[in-house]
Scaffold this motif. Structure first.
Motif, PDB file in Angstrom:
ATOM      1  N   MET A   1       0.842  -1.195   0.000  1.00  0.00           N
ATOM      2  CA  MET A   1       0.000   0.000   0.000  1.00  0.00           C
ATOM      3  C   MET A   1       0.881   1.251   0.000  1.00  0.00           C
ATOM      4  O   MET A   1       1.709   1.424   0.878  1.00  0.00           O
ATOM      5  CB  MET A   1      -0.921   0.020   1.233  1.00  0.00           C
ATOM      6  CG  MET A   1      -1.765   1.274   1.353  1.00  0.00           C
ATOM      7  SD  MET A   1      -2.693   1.326   2.889  1.00  0.00           S
ATOM      8  CE  MET A   1      -3.834  -0.014   2.629  1.00  0.00           C
ATOM      9  N   ARG A   2       0.699   2.093  -1.013  1.00  0.00           N
ATOM     10  CA  ARG A   2       1.396   3.380  -1.049  1.00  0.00           C
ATOM     11  C   ARG A   2       0.491   4.459  -0.470  1.00  0.00           C
ATOM     12  O   ARG A   2      -0.707   4.487  -0.751  1.00  0.00           O
ATOM     13  CB  ARG A   2       1.767   3.752  -2.478  1.00  0.00           C
ATOM     14  CG  ARG A   2       2.881   2.932  -3.084  1.00  0.00           C
ATOM     15  CD  ARG A   2       3.071   3.207  -4.557  1.00  0.00           C
ATOM     16  NE  ARG A   2       1.973   2.670  -5.348  1.00  0.00           N
ATOM     17  CZ  ARG A   2       1.996   2.547  -6.680  1.00  0.00           C
ATOM     18  NH1 ARG A   2       3.058   2.940  -7.359  1.00  0.00           N
ATOM     19  NH2 ARG A   2       0.958   2.050  -7.320  1.00  0.00           N
ATOM     20  N   LEU A   3       1.076   5.352   0.313  1.00  0.00           N
ATOM     21  CA  LEU A   3       0.369   6.529   0.801  1.00  0.00           C
ATOM     22  C   LEU A   3       0.729   7.710  -0.088  1.00  0.00           C
ATOM     23  O   LEU A   3       1.894   7.908  -0.435  1.00  0.00           O
ATOM     24  CB  LEU A   3       0.746   6.845   2.246  1.00  0.00           C
ATOM     25  CG  LEU A   3       0.399   5.809   3.308  1.00  0.00           C
ATOM     26  CD1 LEU A   3       0.831   6.316   4.684  1.00  0.00           C
ATOM     27  CD2 LEU A   3      -1.086   5.484   3.302  1.00  0.00           C
ATOM     28  N   GLY A   4      -0.269   8.523  -0.429  1.00  0.00           N
ATOM     29  CA  GLY A   4      -0.011   9.701  -1.234  1.00  0.00           C
ATOM     30  C   GLY A   4      -0.641  10.937  -0.636  1.00  0.00           C
ATOM     31  O   GLY A   4      -1.393  10.864   0.335  1.00  0.00           O
ATOM     32  N   PHE A   5      -0.329  12.082  -1.205  1.00  0.00           N
ATOM     33  CA  PHE A   5      -0.925  13.348  -0.785  1.00  0.00           C
ATOM     34  C   PHE A   5      -1.186  14.199  -2.015  1.00  0.00           C
ATOM     35  O   PHE A   5      -0.689  13.910  -3.118  1.00  0.00           O
ATOM     36  CB  PHE A   5      -0.027  14.084   0.222  1.00  0.00           C
ATOM     37  CG  PHE A   5       1.231  14.649  -0.377  1.00  0.00           C
ATOM     38  CD1 PHE A   5       1.294  15.974  -0.788  1.00  0.00           C
ATOM     39  CD2 PHE A   5       2.360  13.849  -0.533  1.00  0.00           C
ATOM     40  CE1 PHE A   5       2.457  16.501  -1.346  1.00  0.00           C
ATOM     41  CE2 PHE A   5       3.527  14.364  -1.091  1.00  0.00           C
ATOM     42  CZ  PHE A   5       3.577  15.689  -1.489  1.00  0.00           C
ATOM     43  N   ALA A   6      -1.918  15.272  -1.809  1.00  0.00           N
ATOM     44  CA  ALA A   6      -2.413  16.054  -2.940  1.00  0.00           C
ATOM     45  C   ALA A   6      -1.693  17.388  -3.119  1.00  0.00           C
ATOM     46  O   ALA A   6      -1.667  18.217  -2.212  1.00  0.00           O
ATOM     47  CB  ALA A   6      -3.909  16.309  -2.778  1.00  0.00           C
ATOM     48  N   VAL A   7      -1.102  17.568  -4.252  1.00  0.00           N
ATOM     49  CA  VAL A   7      -0.696  18.835  -4.880  1.00  0.00           C
ATOM     50  C   VAL A   7       0.373  19.626  -4.116  1.00  0.00           C
ATOM     51  O   VAL A   7       1.529  19.696  -4.530  1.00  0.00           O
ATOM     52  CB  VAL A   7      -1.926  19.738  -5.147  1.00  0.00           C
ATOM     53  CG1 VAL A   7      -1.501  21.000  -5.907  1.00  0.00           C
ATOM     54  CG2 VAL A   7      -2.986  18.981  -5.956  1.00  0.00           C
ATOM     55  N   LYS A   8      -0.005  20.244  -3.011  1.00  0.00           N
ATOM     56  CA  LYS A   8       0.871  21.216  -2.363  1.00  0.00           C
ATOM     57  C   LYS A   8       1.920  20.542  -1.493  1.00  0.00           C
ATOM     58  O   LYS A   8       1.590  19.701  -0.655  1.00  0.00           O
ATOM     59  CB  LYS A   8       0.036  22.178  -1.521  1.00  0.00           C
ATOM     60  CG  LYS A   8       0.793  23.394  -1.019  1.00  0.00           C
ATOM     61  CD  LYS A   8      -0.161  24.381  -0.354  1.00  0.00           C
ATOM     62  CE  LYS A   8       0.578  25.642   0.080  1.00  0.00           C
ATOM     63  NZ  LYS A   8      -0.353  26.615   0.700  1.00  0.00           N
ATOM     64  N   VAL A   9       3.175  20.917  -1.664  1.00  0.00           N
ATOM     65  CA  VAL A   9       4.276  20.396  -0.849  1.00  0.00           C
ATOM     66  C   VAL A   9       4.640  21.439   0.204  1.00  0.00           C
ATOM     67  O   VAL A   9       5.030  22.563  -0.126  1.00  0.00           O
ATOM     68  CB  VAL A   9       5.505  20.078  -1.716  1.00  0.00           C
ATOM     69  CG1 VAL A   9       6.677  19.634  -0.837  1.00  0.00           C
ATOM     70  CG2 VAL A   9       5.174  19.009  -2.744  1.00  0.00           C
ATOM     71  N   LEU A  10       4.502  21.056   1.467  1.00  0.00           N
ATOM     72  CA  LEU A  10       4.830  21.955   2.568  1.00  0.00           C
ATOM     73  C   LEU A  10       6.235  21.716   3.096  1.00  0.00           C
ATOM     74  O   LEU A  10       6.843  22.607   3.688  1.00  0.00           O
ATOM     75  CB  LEU A  10       3.816  21.792   3.703  1.00  0.00           C
ATOM     76  CG  LEU A  10       2.359  22.105   3.343  1.00  0.00           C
ATOM     77  CD1 LEU A  10       1.464  21.915   4.569  1.00  0.00           C
ATOM     78  CD2 LEU A  10       2.221  23.517   2.801  1.00  0.00           C
ATOM     79  N   GLY A  11       6.760  20.512   2.911  1.00  0.00           N
ATOM     80  CA  GLY A  11       8.112  20.209   3.357  1.00  0.00           C
ATOM     81  C   GLY A  11       9.149  20.851   2.459  1.00  0.00           C
ATOM     82  O   GLY A  11       8.825  21.466   1.440  1.00  0.00           O
ATOM     83  N   ALA A  12      10.414  20.716   2.848  1.00  0.00           N
ATOM     84  CA  ALA A  12      11.538  21.280   2.080  1.00  0.00           C
ATOM     85  C   ALA A  12      11.393  22.784   1.887  1.00  0.00           C
ATOM     86  O   ALA A  12      11.837  23.339   0.884  1.00  0.00           O
ATOM     87  CB  ALA A  12      11.671  20.588   0.724  1.00  0.00           C
ATOM     88  N   GLY A  13      10.752  23.431   2.841  1.00  0.00           N
ATOM     89  CA  GLY A  13      10.551  24.871   2.743  1.00  0.00           C
ATOM     90  C   GLY A  13       9.402  25.258   1.838  1.00  0.00           C
ATOM     91  O   GLY A  13       9.156  26.449   1.613  1.00  0.00           O
TER      92      GLY A  13
END
Length: 321
Positions: free
Chosen positions: A1-13
């Protein structure tokens, strides 16, 4: 099972998901692909193998008046192929999810036509990237004018506007107000496309009282052999907010309680572990997390699951040890 997230990246600044400049500044799919390639690098570094791309990757490509942007998928075909090859090399599943203004079952023929154009753009991008059938475009049924039966008839009519390429990418999601799992299952049979089950929407809108395990199995069964299904998972918001209202010279404060359908910032790890070990036991699919903290919510959930004996290796959740 892969976990994913949507569109906006908050990490890495924080990383931009696409070129958001207004049309006067001539935004470009090329710039968006540079952003996407940087995101792919971040996903690889953090061992995340599932990501929902911005629907606006090709800026204004489906705009009815700014037709000069429509040929971007063709103009940037070589660059699309490069970035798609990079995603495949890293084993990252890419999907999209057009928003509330893409209404394939609209009573307005022009709105329906524009929805079809948007879905064609998404399919063209994925095809040019060389993405496999796991890269799909998620869509809600739309409005319910005239009643659910008439609304689903209009969806089928809108589906007929699509090319085979666009149809082959489309999947249907249950919503939290109007079209329940049972509705989208019936629609799935009519158009021959799979169902993405959203568990929070199901808990908000399930007049048939279908148990979670049964609901999950029904949705997964709509997917063709050889294509790994996906679902949407979120935790309902529980935090209260304070709202300020100006009345004359005074500012009054009131407490606003959250709605059940609102997404929390993060994912409840205990509820998710129970989902994994009970509802999802023995089943194979990917999970798109819909949380306001985006990638940070995913990374935090993985940490919390690892502490409880569930580890992630090469982007996949599995028992630790």
């Amino acid at each position: 099972m892969r976990l994913g997230f949507a569109v906006k990246v908050l990490g890495a600044g924080g990383l931009p998901s696409h070129d958001t400049r207004r049309w006067q500044s001539e935004p470009s799919l090329g710039v968006s692909l540079d952003h996407l390639e940087a995101i792919l690098g971040y996903l690889d570094d953090t061992d995340i193998r599932f990501y929902r791309m911005a629907t606006g990757l090709a800026p204004y490509a489906s705009h009815p008046e700014l037709t000069q942007f429509r040929d971007q998928p063709a103009r940037f075909a070589d660059r699309l192929a490069e970035v798609g090859a990079r995603a495949r090399e890293l084993g990252i599943r890419l999907t999209t999810h057009p928003g509330q203004y893409t209404v394939l079952n609209s009573e307005d023929a022009e709105v329906q036509r524009l929805a079809a154009v948007e879905l064609e753009v998404q399919a063209e991008l994925m095809d040019a990237m060389g993405l496999g059938p796991e890269s799909i475009v998620v869509l809600h049924v739309g409005g319910a004018a005239g009643g659910p039966a008439a609304a689903m008839d209009r969806f089928c009519q809108g589906f007929e506007l699509l090319s085979d390429a666009a149809r082959s990418r489309l999947v249907i999601e249950n919503d939290d107000r109007t079209f329940s799992l049972r509705d989208v299952l019936a629609l799935s049979e009519r158009v021959g496309r799979p169902v993405v089950w959203d568990i929070l929407h199901h808990h908000c809108n399930d007049p048939d009282r279908i148990p979670d395990r049964e609901a999950l199995e029904l949705a997964l069964a709509t997917w063709p052999a050889g294509v790994l299904p996906k679902i949407h998972y979120s935790t309902p918001k529980t935090a209260v907010e304070e709202q300020k209202v100006k009345k004359g010279r005074r500012v009054e404060r009131r407490v606003v309680l959250p709605q059940l359908r609102a997404h929390a910032d993060t994912i409840d790890p205990i509820a998710f572990e129970q989902f994994l070990t009970e509802t999802a036991e023995g089943l194979d699919f990917d999970v798109m997390l819909e949380a306001k903290a985006k990638d940070l919510a995913l990374l935090r959930l993985r940490e919390q699951l690892a502490a409880r004996g569930v580890a992630a290796r090469e982007g996949h959740l599995q028992p630790a040890g």
